[in-house]
Scaffold this active site. Structure first.
Site, short mmCIF file in Angstrom:
data_model
loop_
_atom_site.label_atom_id
_atom_site.label_comp_id
_atom_site.label_asym_id
_atom_site.label_seq_id
_atom_site.Cartn_x
_atom_site.Cartn_y
_atom_site.Cartn_z
N HIS A 224 -75.53 -2.06 -88.91
CA HIS A 224 -76.59 -1.08 -89.05
C HIS A 224 -76.13 0.27 -88.52
CE1 HIS A 224 -79.75 -3.57 -90.61
NE2 HIS A 224 -79.49 -4.49 -89.72
N LYS B 104 -92.13 -1.20 -85.70
CA LYS B 104 -92.50 0.07 -86.36
C LYS B 104 -93.87 -0.06 -87.01
CE LYS B 104 -90.21 1.47 -90.06
NZ LYS B 104 -91.19 1.81 -91.11
#
Length: 940
Positions: free
Chosen positions: A155, A591
């Site tokens: 990532h 999130k």
């Protein structure tokens, strides 16, 4: 004498950190020398003045120092700004090296002093198991059926170049040398080498000027195998076997081979994770396995060559087994000089077979050519068998002492890594699978509107197609680029399994799993590409759902129940040893719903899944998609595993290691070994220690869980109201953080957003967390907790009693204690004063004031509630070493943050006026991002 970066050390109260302080002073002095020599005395003085003022501001909370610092930084020229950023960034990197070395030093001192084993050590874990009445046989049986697998992912949070990592590794090695007695000349030589390495670091470009490719990410990850995994994982097995023997000497040994099975195996997503990354395809998968295979063959060849030099045993002096002699006679080595040295001749033959196998599997650069031709190995098991022949012969002829130094570790490595090195996972979004099958259905005239079907009708159609002998795909029709690519990926997976072994690829993860049909679609795609065999109900790739958002986590148990009760699916699960893996996403759930709710929903989903799988008689393996920051599921792995709900860690656990966390954990072999040991110790303790089952404990846990449910609901409302329901919040976020500048960094092959939009929903969780860290708010790791506790306390009566209950939860419930401990660490790194400077980047003053004040108010509530619940007057009161480390860094992070804000102002102003980018200002921003990430020791 250079004073650059002379640490503003807090009073430790003892001298346990004296060596750390000395190392940091040394590295800071040498950096200062290099800076004066390379850039001149005037530049050095500028940096030193900034340093002294920042220290005064941080140490004394001097408002005058703050004004001076602000004025000083604003009047820096562009070139001076770049130099100051570089100086403080490199100090952050050097401080990290010193801290890592100090951790190693303290651990060695602990062992040499004969102190009790530390939490997280295998020795302490086994001691606890022994006291609980478990036997060595029970532990071995547990490990026999276990799988512990860290999975490396690429990532876009790794901000360091490999060249920088290599230079830092050299500095770490030199610093470690200074812990042993050195003669004056040796010490002087070491110091000069350190100066040279720091000079190299200063002259090495910190940033990448081109975007990372998937191939680059593959090579970066493989460097950690050479540094740590190839030797430390086999060594970990040796330690575990020795500790089991030491802790259970009174237990009767089990019959047969007592060696541990390869329960600890590495995984990777790099080259196989297609979700949102258009650069990953069939070619990158094959490239990943080719490079992985070449890496392990390089290791095997080097070790066989070294063994050939070591095992100079002559049959004129010692006998050998018939099997070993046969192995030697089959060798292409016919030199008369070695006719009485069968071990060497056998190893020459094994080397030749390895070289032939390596070339067959794609290796192109074998350092030492073999003596002669030999047939390749058909599998890694054949290589392991040859190594066992050597071991058996040595053991049978008074040479067992020669086995352990290298040969036993090589055999262990062959069992762990095979010819594939690590299992490559495949991942793709459920949306893509639906589009591919929609096209296949249309082209084959089976179903014209697959997306329009109800869920029940989709399941019915998919199950029917699984039983059909014909395929949907036709080689005589043309398909879209996406469909062609996706089918090629699956066909390549089939070829890779044939070529490199079944362990090379065995998992297929489905992102955004929202229904049973999402899982069945992948079964049908496997059938289309020869990976699912309907005749004997066998699939080659386990279908693994990934539940990411809050709604997905809540639906997970129901989806899995329906999935596992479908008769064809149940037969497939039976064929995979009654085992089913489920992946849980920490990043997107955070999130989506905030820190507290994300953790609670994950806990609830795990608990319900455990109950479901127990009823179904199926083993549950959880795959934890944890990130680097606490807001993405990060934090200490040992505590995180022990805090899992009872029954979730049953010897089966996989977890991601992402971005810069890979470097921080595994770029040093000794620290890497410690982190690997933590995983094993935690898995054994969580999986084997009995859980309290009395009614009083059960009632208390039920009460705690009910309170957590109420807290979660309040925290969810507070978080969602700020992030998703406050008008203008998206504008605030994009202005008050360096998210736009982070997206431009060449730190990964994956785009920062799933779609070309500014919606928070479309932004990847990784740059979301990265951005909040850079502006020193770290909002995803704490926001909503203060509102939740305050709201819950004010409901009804008995506020004092409620607070007392929260304190009891902290003391007696590992889940809640770990939650608060992680939040404590995050809050220790937040700084509202610094964050307010970033808020000034928001052009709309009214919006700026509204949102920043809400964040500040919530921060005050959260810190107040946390302090009262934990009864701690200061942050990280339970971890003074980490507290001192963070405090000592702040004075050197402050200038980087202030300069980043100033550079962003200049960059955005220039871009708005002329649409032209000043490359040096742009580079300065990216350098500051690197330095702040290094100073905080986490990014996304």
């Amino acid at each position: 004498m250079a004073r650059l970066i002379k640490p503003a050390f807090t009073n430790a109260g003892n001298d346990k950190d004296a060596a750390l302080k000395e190392d940091i002073r040394l590295l800071g002095r040498l950096l200062g020398d290099v800076l004066r020599e390379q850039e001149g005395a005037a530049v050095f003085d500028v940096v030193e003045n900034v340093r002294q003022t920042a220290v005064r501001f941080r140490r004394d909370s001097d408002p005058q120092a703050a004004a001076e610092l602000d004025h000083m930084l604003k009047k820096l020229t562009r070139d001076q700004t770049i130099t100051v950023v570089r100086a403080f960034s490199y100090f952050s990197h050097l401080a990290n090296i010193a801290e890592d070395q100090h951790h190693i030093r303290r651990r060695r001192a602990h062992m040499l002093a004969g102190s009790p084993p530390q939490p997280g050590s295998i020795a302490l874990a086994l001691s606890r198991l022994d006291k609980a009445g478990l036997t060595g046989g029970t532990v071995r049986q547990f490990l026999k059926g276990a799988l512990i697998s860290p999975v490396l992912t690429a990532h876009p949070t790794e901000v360091q170049r490999k060249s920088i990592l290599d230079a830092e590794h050299a500095i770490a090695h030199l610093l470690a040398e200074r812990d042993r007695p050195l003669a004056p000349k040796e010490l002087a030589s070491n110091t000069e080498l350190l100066r040279a390495r720091i000079a190299t670091l200063w002259q090495t470009r910190m940033l990448r000027y081109t975007k990372l490719t998937v191939a680059d990410e593959i090579d970066n990850a493989l460097s950690y195998y050479r540094i740590t995994f190839l030797r430390e994982i086999p060594g970990l097995y040796d330690d575990l076997e020795e500790e089991i023997a030491a802790h259970f000497p009174h237990r009767k040994k089990e019959n047969g081979d007592n060696s541990l099975p390869p329960f600890f195996q590495m995984g990777s997503w790099i080259g196989g994770d297609r979700d949102g990354n258009p650069n990953v395809n069939a070619e990158t998968m094959l490239h990943a396995l080719t490079r992985q295979s070449a890496t392990i063959f390089d290791f095997y060849l080097d070790e066989c060559h070294a063994l050939g030099a070591e095992l100079s045993i002559s049959t004129l002096l010692v006998d050998v087994s018939q099997e070993l002699q046969a192995l030697a006679d089959a060798s292409p080595d016919t030199s008369s000089h070695r006719m009485d040295e069968p071990y060497r001749r056998a190893l020459v033959g094994m080397y030749a077979r390895l070289a032939a196998t390596a070339r067959l599997l794609g290796a192109t650069a074998i350092l030492r050519r073999e003596v002669g031709h030999a047939e390749h190995y058909a599998s890694s098991a054949e290589f392991t068998l040859d190594l066992q022949i050597l071991i058996d012969s040595l053991n049978a002829h008074h040479s067992h002492v020669l086995v352990k130094p290298r040969l036993a570790a090589l055999k262990r490595a062959s069992e762990i890594f095979g010819f594939h090195l690590a299992t490559l996972d495949m991942r793709q979004s459920s949306d893509v699978h639906e589009r591919v099958l929609t096209e296949l259905f249309v082209k084959s005239r089976v179903q014209e509107n697959y997306p329009g079907l109800t869920e029940d009708d989709k399941i019915k159609l998919l199950l029917a197609e699984l039983t059909q002998p014909r395929l949907l795909y036709s080689p005589y029709l043309e398909y879209s680029k996406e469909t062609t690519s996706e089918l090629a990926v699956l066909r390549t997976a089939r070829d890779i399994r044939t070529r490199y072994g079944e362990r090379a690829i065995r998992n297929y993860i489905i992102s955004h799993t929202e229904s049973v049909s999402d899982l069945l679609e992948v079964l049908l795609l496997q059938k289309e590409t020869g990976l699912l065999h309907a005749d004997d109900m066998r699939m080659e790739l386990m279908v693994i759902p990934l539940f990411e958002t809050i709604p997905d986590l809540r639906r997970a148990p129901d989806i899995m129940e329906r999935w596992m009760t479908l008769p064809p699916v149940r037969r497939l699960i039976t064929r995979q040893d009654d085992l089913q893996e489920v992946m849980l996403g920490y990043s997107d759930s955070n999130k989506d719903g905030g820190f507290l709710t994300s953790n609670w929903e994950l806990y609830k989903a795990e608990t319900r899944l455990v109950e479901l799988f127990k009823r179904a008689g199926i083993t549950l393996r959880l795959f934890h998609g944890r990130g680097g920051t606490v807001g993405r599921g990060g934090g200490p792995s040992y505590e995180a595993i022990l805090a899992q709900p009872p029954g979730t860690v049953n010897g089966q656990i996989r977890l991601t290691e992402q971005g810069e966390i890979i470097a921080s954990k595994f770029s040093n072999a000794e620290i890497g070994r410690r982190n690997l040991e933590l995983l094993v110790a935690a898995t054994m303790e969580a999986g084997l220690l009995p859980h309290a089952a009395d009614s009083a404990k059960a009632n208390q846990l039920a009460q705690f869980e009910e309170i957590m449910a109420q807290l979660s609901e309040c925290a969810y409302r507070a978080y969602r109201h700020l992030v998703y329901e406050t008008p203008g919040f998206t504008d605030y976020f994009f202005a008050a953080t360096p998210i736009a500048e982070i997206a431009e960094l060449n730190i990964g092959s994956r785009p920062a957003s799933r779609k070309a939009s500014r919606r928070i929903e479309d932004l990847r969780a990784i740059p979301w967390g990265f951005s909040w860290g850079q502006c020193r708010l770290l909002l995803p790791g704490w926001y909503g907790f203060g509102s939740a506790v305050t709201s819950w306390l004010e409901e009804g009566h008995g506020k004092n009693k409620k607070f007392s209950t929260l304190q009891t939860m902290f003391k007696e419930w590992p889940f809640f204690a770990t939650l608060l401990s992680n939040m404590d660490m995050v809050l220790s790194k937040t700084d509202l004063a610094v964050a307010s400077r970033y808020a000034e980047l928001v052009p709309d003053k009214k919006l700026r004031k509204l949102i920043f004040q809400r964040i500040a108010d919530e921060h005050a509530r959260t810190t107040d509630c946390l302090s009262k619940i934990t009864c701690a007057k200061e942050r990280l009161a339970g971890n003074p070493l980490l507290a001192r480390s963070i405090k000592n860094r702040f004075a050197y992070l402050d200038p980087l943050n202030h300069l980043q804000v100033e550079l962003i102002k200049r960059h955005r102003a220039a871009a708005g006026q002329s649409n032209k980018v000043d490359e040096r200002v742009h580079r300065g921003i990216h350098l500051s991002i690197n330095g702040i990430a290094a100073g905080l020791r986490n990014t996304g």
